[in-house]
Design an enzyme around this catalytic site. Sequence first.
Site, PDB file in Angstrom:
ATOM      1  N   GLU A  48       0.817  -1.221   0.000  1.00 13.01           N
ATOM      2  CA  GLU A  48       0.000   0.000   0.000  1.00 13.01           C
ATOM      3  C   GLU A  48       0.850   1.269   0.000  1.00 13.01           C
ATOM      4  OE1 GLU A  48      -3.086  -0.083   2.928  1.00 13.01           O
ATOM      5  OE2 GLU A  48      -3.938  -1.961   2.178  1.00 13.01           O
ATOM      6  N   GLU A  95      -4.810  -9.513   1.330  1.00 16.10           N
ATOM      7  CA  GLU A  95      -5.516  -9.469   2.613  1.00 16.10           C
ATOM      8  C   GLU A  95      -6.998  -9.552   2.302  1.00 16.10           C
ATOM      9  OE1 GLU A  95      -4.697  -5.915   4.804  1.00 16.10           O
ATOM     10  OE2 GLU A  95      -2.543  -6.297   4.989  1.00 16.10           O
TER      11      GLU A  95
END
Length: 562
Positions: A170, A271
């Site tokens: 990210e 995730e």
Amino acid sequence: MRISLGTALLGAIPFLSMISALPKITRTGKYLYDESGSRFYIKGVAYQPQGQLAASSAANDANGGFPEPSSYVDPLSSPQNCTRDLPYLQQLGVNAVRVYSVNSSLNHDECMKTLSGAGIYVLLDVSLPLNGSIDRSSPSWSTNLLNSYITTIDKFRNYDNILGFNIGNEVINQVSNTNAGPYVKAAARDIKAYLKSVGSTALVGYAAVDGDVDFRNNLAQYLTCGGDDITVDLYGLNNYEWCGDENLNSSNWNTITSGFANIPVATYMSEYGCIFSPPRLWTEVAALYTAPVSDVFSGGMAYSYFPTADGYGMVTFSADGKTVTTSQDFTRLATQYNATQPANSPAKSSVTPGQLNCPSEGASLLASTNLPPTPDERACNCVNQNALACHVLQKSANEPAILGSLLDYTCSLLGTSNSGASCDAIGGNGTAGTYGQLSMCSPAIKLSYAMSAYYEFNPIATSCDFNGNATLSPNRPNTAQDASAAAASCLAAEPSGGVFTPSSPGSAGTASATNSASSTARTSSTSPGQASSDGISSRLSGVTTLAVGFAGAVLGGAMLLI
């Protein structure tokens, strides 16, 4: 459910003795395969204790920030804890764990052997919290990061159960910081080249944040476009849209799957596991391992085995850390994982690897296809030792906040002087695709460059003090012209084009004291520059004092420190 540490040890030992080395997992096109040619699906869980959360900075807030960890607990450095957790990982039915941060100075042999013996691969993020990763608010791909990543890789690449190395998680989390894309892509390029040079088949991955369809798809296409030498092998999506008793349409997984259908590398859910419609039913597991999702995605990592402050954990521990208690989330995930039987298709022999054209810059993508150079430690050290009159002190170089504030302040001094010098040489712009020739150097060397440029404009001892944070080099150049000549000589030795296969830290020369800092202080990258990637001669034009004529941006908003 509770199992004591002693029971776990007794149960694990005979099991480990019967297991041989795990088969290598490689990528063909957009799919993963084991050595027998069978398709490999990641059936994993995030395996990282939660560290302390740092206070968010203004720069991070402005870039869509969320609380970043300021510390971490290495989960692979405790043989006792790995042995304790193994029975539960086996109950879950996982074949992989994702680990986000490790300490490369510690020993991981026992944990890695424990996991390998149980047939569990490790997907390892090589960045570190807070100051050991590409900074989305001011991105760079620099010697200190490259060295840190390779140091971790060297500690793990020979384990038989390393699935791959993630070079970012990210880093890019909104359109405004997609200008960090070229730096992430350069990191993938250099790490892939290094792994190939040492004979490793480990995959190189990136885990992306979710977002609206244009942002999500353009970023995925950008990081997987072009030749195989510059793309990631494994593209992850951190996705929490399937909440409760959803389906493909209500969860938006149908749109995500179709949007990723043309990605030419392996994709997975890096995730998943929404907690906002409890209880977590994990019905997305069945969808993930069957068509049409399994035609595009190669499994995923459920989040998280360890307890988290916001409720994503699936187990808790007794006060002495020896006893594990599982939750209903754990039990439901185990039921779903153990029921999966994904199809062994397509056959490896039928897959034709493809290549994706890079998306154009636009409203949802601000990333150039012109990438930063490979960080060259020899060139940076040469400039630092031979061309820079003023050096930041080690104690200051080890403090990221001090380093960043000093850099802001010093560059603002240059910007308001009439010397013609600036911080252009240490800046870069991922949207314009222009990079100062010292933008690859460590934050400490960048700061020493800026301080030296100021000193050469006003060459008196107090010009290299900066409130006790810097000192004059005993081997400093006599004049600004001498400094520029020394810098030009160092940089002329760079490989033509600026891209080469990196080596292990230390094998390319001894780093200077200031270059050993592992922090990543902010360096502005907000303005187009004037650098050319057409060769050394064009990049050495326009030398003015120590500002050797390269692209960047003058930093403002500085803190007064002297």
